[in-house]
Every structure is written in structure tokens, then in C-alpha cells.
Enzyme design. Structure first.
Site, PDB file in Angstrom:
ATOM      1  N   GLU A   1      44.156 -26.033  19.156  1.00  0.00           N
ATOM      2  CA  GLU A   1      44.382 -26.910  18.005  1.00  0.00           C
ATOM      3  C   GLU A   1      45.366 -26.289  17.033  1.00  0.00           C
ATOM      4  O   GLU A   1      45.234 -25.120  16.647  1.00  0.00           O
ATOM      5  CB  GLU A   1      43.047 -27.165  17.304  1.00  0.00           C
ATOM      6  CG  GLU A   1      42.765 -28.612  17.026  1.00  0.00           C
ATOM      7  CD  GLU A   1      42.661 -29.451  18.288  1.00  0.00           C
ATOM      8  OE1 GLU A   1      43.634 -30.187  18.574  1.00  0.00           O
ATOM      9  OE2 GLU A   1      41.639 -29.399  18.970  1.00  0.00           O
TER      10      GLU A   1
ATOM     11  N   GLY B   1      41.677 -43.399  14.529  1.00  0.00           N
ATOM     12  CA  GLY B   1      41.233 -42.526  13.464  1.00  0.00           C
ATOM     13  C   GLY B   1      40.246 -41.477  13.917  1.00  0.00           C
ATOM     14  O   GLY B   1      39.634 -40.801  13.097  1.00  0.00           O
ATOM     15  N   ALA B   2      40.088 -41.319  15.226  1.00  0.00           N
ATOM     16  CA  ALA B   2      39.078 -40.411  15.765  1.00  0.00           C
ATOM     17  C   ALA B   2      39.684 -39.173  16.404  1.00  0.00           C
ATOM     18  O   ALA B   2      38.972 -38.364  16.994  1.00  0.00           O
ATOM     19  CB  ALA B   2      38.215 -41.147  16.791  1.00  0.00           C
TER      20      ALA B   2
ATOM     21  N   SER C   1      47.499 -43.947  19.290  1.00  0.00           N
ATOM     22  CA  SER C   1      48.902 -44.339  19.160  1.00  0.00           C
ATOM     23  C   SER C   1      49.711 -43.911  20.379  1.00  0.00           C
ATOM     24  O   SER C   1      50.543 -44.672  20.883  1.00  0.00           O
ATOM     25  CB  SER C   1      49.508 -43.750  17.885  1.00  0.00           C
ATOM     26  OG  SER C   1      49.418 -42.340  17.871  1.00  0.00           O
TER      27      SER C   1
ATOM     28  N   ASP D   1      50.079 -35.229  22.844  1.00  0.00           N
ATOM     29  CA  ASP D   1      49.413 -36.484  23.142  1.00  0.00           C
ATOM     30  C   ASP D   1      50.087 -37.245  24.271  1.00  0.00           C
ATOM     31  O   ASP D   1      49.445 -37.719  25.202  1.00  0.00           O
ATOM     32  CB  ASP D   1      49.368 -37.369  21.897  1.00  0.00           C
ATOM     33  CG  ASP D   1      48.513 -36.758  20.806  1.00  0.00           C
ATOM     34  OD1 ASP D   1      47.832 -35.762  21.080  1.00  0.00           O
ATOM     35  OD2 ASP D   1      48.542 -37.265  19.688  1.00  0.00           O
TER      36      ASP D   1
END
Length: 406
Positions: free
Chosen positions: A57, A146-147, A152, A196
Site C-alpha cells: 500500500e 468508495g470501498a 473506476s 488498478d
């Protein structure tokens, strides 16, 4: 995101963060909804998955390592090419009104709300010289927003795959990754990396994607959870990313300052053995930020090595150490995420951590299948006792990447 581990853009408009995930429509149902709206069958249906970042992360924009996997929740698009310059777009969210855009006037001003994602991809492809005229498009997604699960990117990769096929552009998966990233950066306005889109486009079932964010090199790493009777539970805390607070930008600035003071191009170039010296050169807060990145990069490498040897049942301690580092050194957790992690561990999870950019979003827990109900119930009870909103908890498995399904 990522590289992207930034919060999803609050201006996206697709769909409203926290909105309930709609029921799943299969390819035939997506096609039927398209036909009912536009009066003809689509040229095809394409899907692309969201992702869970297993570990790694905020290492992305520090040119480090990440280990995401695609999940079995997807965005699907049905598309038909038109003979004019008109684009008509409909999503299964919101008021379900068709949005009509003249592609001859396509600009940032005409790419707003949820349409910024598909139109952004089209704009990038046209900028690259790919011939794309008018089209009709229907979008349906089951990736929660939003999680921190990259809803997207799923949209971008499904749309990019569709127009790559329909136009005959012949772009590689790695080139489509950069198309999606550019759409995020230049149209949506989110300064994200390649994590992503790489997970969504490069994944295969039963594998994670080990990605070097400096070189864009990737390799598939076996992650056969079912073979060891394991699963990954996602705990969506319903706390949406607090992008507006500037927390993400502040963390990125701290990393850039740390690299500058230490005289390296990026924190990727700092080893754990360099940390004692770094502690004497950096202020305490910047040092903690640097320590997270340096140790997180090493945890990604260690996780890849453990997966290749002992297998997924042995990576739990690495996941939990990652969460402690994000909580204490990078300070991007929140009470809901900490409670989800601690409760999952107390109820039988082998490891747990927050996933995504932080400041809200989701936690993941590596759970023996026999302990799933206990972990679920424990987290739900703990959230209720703390007075938090009820979390959404669901299992995910490493899934196939973007592809044509009809």
C-alpha cells in the site's frame, strides 16, 4: 489505483459512494438491457473486474512493488458502433437517463459525472490516433464504490477492451493499462498509477499480479485459496475515502521529501538496512512515512516468496504487519478499519489488513472457510456495539481479468 491507492475521485459521480451494489446482470441480461434501450443488439459485451490489493500500500507512487488480484465483481459494458459522431451512454445507476454527447465536441467540459470514465477512455484512444466514431453504450457494475476496490478502473478497462476490439487497434494489455491510467489522470483528475488497471487487465483466475511499478513488469503468482480451504473476506466499512482532507497528498509529499533528503530517486531505492541512518536525517513524522514504504516493499517481496513456498496459509502474519505499519507509521487507518482487523483476527482470521488508499474503505481478512461465519458474525457484532454503521461483508476470490464475454 496503483499503482493507485488513492481515494476514488469524489467528483466521479458514478455511482454515489456508499450506494448499494445493484443486482448482478449476466452478459445476456446486459445485452437485453442494451437492446431495450437502444433498439438493436450490441456488437458485444465486455467485462473487467475490480481488485483487492493483497499487500503493498502506497508503494506504487514510490516506484515499488504491489500484489493485487482481480475479484469476482465486475463492470460490464455492451457497445454498438454508430455511423455518426454521436455517443449515447446509459448506466444501471441513478435516474437511468441516456446521456448524449457529440464526439466532435468532446472535451473535459463534456465529460462529467459517471460518463467521465467511459468517455475519458474514448478521448485517450482518439488522442492516440485510434479511429472511434459514434457509439451506444450500456454500463452495469457490481464493484462497490468508495470501498477501495477500484470500481473506476473496472469501468475504464472494460471500455478500453471493448473499443480496442471494435476498432481493431491491436493494443496490448500493458498499453491498455496506460490508457486507463491516462483517463484517470487527465480526464477524471485523479493522479493515480497503474496498480488498478494492471490488476483488472492482467489477472487470471487463481493468481495475483506481482507488479513492479517502476518498470511496469509483472508476473502472475499462484494464489489458489480454494485448494487450502481459504477465502478472503472483504469488510466494506462504509466509511468513504476522505479525499478532500488532503491526507493522501500529504503522505505523498512526505515520501517525496524523504527521498529528496536521502538522496534517492524514489523510496524504492532505500533498503531496510538504511533505516537507522535515515532516522538521523529525517524528522520523526517523515521517518515514519519512509519506514512504512521501505518495510512494505519488503513485505510484498516476502509475500511473493512465501506464496511460492509454503502457500497462502502462511502469509497471514505479513498481512497483519502491513496493517500495523499503515496504522502506526503511515497513519492512514481509521477506527472502523482497526476494529474490522482486530475483530477478524480475534475470531479466527489468519491475517488481516486495510486495503486501498486508507482513510476509510475496506479491510480484508484471510480466513479458513470453516471460520467464515464466526468472523462475519464477530465483525457485525463489534460494529454494532461500537455504534458504527453496519459493514458490508463478502468473500472474493482471484478472478479472470478483462475480456469479451458475448
Amino acid at each position: 489505483m496503483t499503482e493507485r491507492q488513492q481515494p476514488e475521485s469524489p467528483a466521479s459521480g458514478f455511482p454515489v459512494p456508499g450506494a448499494p451494489v445493484p443486482g448482478t446482470l449476466g452478459p445476456l441480461e446486459v445485452s437485453a438491457r442494451f437492446t431495450a434501450t437502444f433498439g438493436q443488439e450490441p456488437d458485444g459485451v465486455w467485462t473487467a473486474p475490480g481488485r483487492v490489493n493483497l499487500i503493498g500500500e502506497h508503494t506504487d507512487y514510490n516506484e515499488g512493488f504491489v500484489l493485487p488480484f482481480a475479484i469476482n465483481r465486475t463492470a460490464a459494458v455492451a457497445v454498438t458502433l454508430r455511423g455518426d459522431s454521436t455517443a449515447r451512454l446509459l448506466s444501471s445507476y441513478g435516474d437511468q437517463a441516456v446521456v448524449t454527447v457529440d464526439l466532435s465536441t468532446l472535451s473535459h467540459d463534456t465529460m462529467q459525472g459517471w460518463t467521465a470514465y467511459p468517455l475519458g477512455v474514448v478521448w485517450v484512444l482518439r488522442q492516440m490516433g485510434v479511429a472511434i466514431g459514434g457509439f451506444d453504450l450500456f454500463l452495469h457494475s457490481t464493484v462497490p464504490t468508495g470501498a477501495g476496490l477500484s470500481s473506476s478502473a473496472a469501468i475504464e478497462c472494460a471500455v478500453a477492451s471493448a473499443f480496442n476490439d471494435l476498432s481493431g487497434a491491436g493494443l496490448t494489455a500493458n498499453e491498455l493499462v496506460l490508457v486507463g491510467q491516462r483517463a484517470e489522470n487527465e480526464v477524471v483528475g485523479a493522479p493515480t498509477g497503474i496498480l488498478d488497471q494492471s490488476a483488472s487487465l492482467l489477472s487470471t483466475e487463481g493468481h495475483a499480479v506481482f507488479l513492479d511499478c517502476r518498470t511496469q513488469e509483472s508476473k502472475l503468482v499462484p494464489l489458489d485459496l480454494a485448494a487450502e480451504d481459504l477465502l478472503v473476506l472483504v469488510v466494506d466499512t462504509k466509511v468513504t475515502h476522505a479525499h478532500a482532507t488532503g491526507g493522501y497528498a500529504a503522505r505523498r509529499a512526505s515520501c517525496e521529501l524523504g527521498a529528496e533528503v536521502l538522496g534517492v530517486h524514489a523510496l524504492r531505492d532505500v533498503a531496510e538496512a538504511d533505516l537507522p541512518e535515515a532516522a538521523g536525517l529525517l524528522d520523526p513524522e517523515t521517518f515514519r512515512r519512509v519506514r512504512h514504504i521501505v518495510t512494505e516493499d519488503q513485505r510484498v517481496l516476502d509475500t511473493v516468496a512465501v506464496l511460492a513456498g509454503a502457500g497462502p496459509s502462511a502469509i497471514g502474519t505479513l498481512l497483519t504487519a502491513s496493517h500495523a505499519s499503515m496504522r502506526d507509521d503511515f497513519e492512514i487507518s481509521c477506527p472502523e478499519l482497526d476494529l474490522a482487523v482486530d475483530t477478524a483476527l480475534a475470531n479466527g482470521a489468519l491475517g488481516a489488513r486495510m486495503t486501498g488508499g486508507g482513510f476509510g474503505g475496506s479491510a480484508i481478512a484471510l480466513v479458513p472457510a470453516a471460520e467464515e461465519a464466526k468472523v462475519r458474525d464477530g465483525v457485525v457484532r463489534a460494529f454494532a456495539k461500537a455504534g458504527f454503521a453496519a459493514p458490508d461483508i463478502f468473500a472474493v476470490s482471484p478472478a479472470e481479468g478483462a475480456r469479451r464475454v458475448l
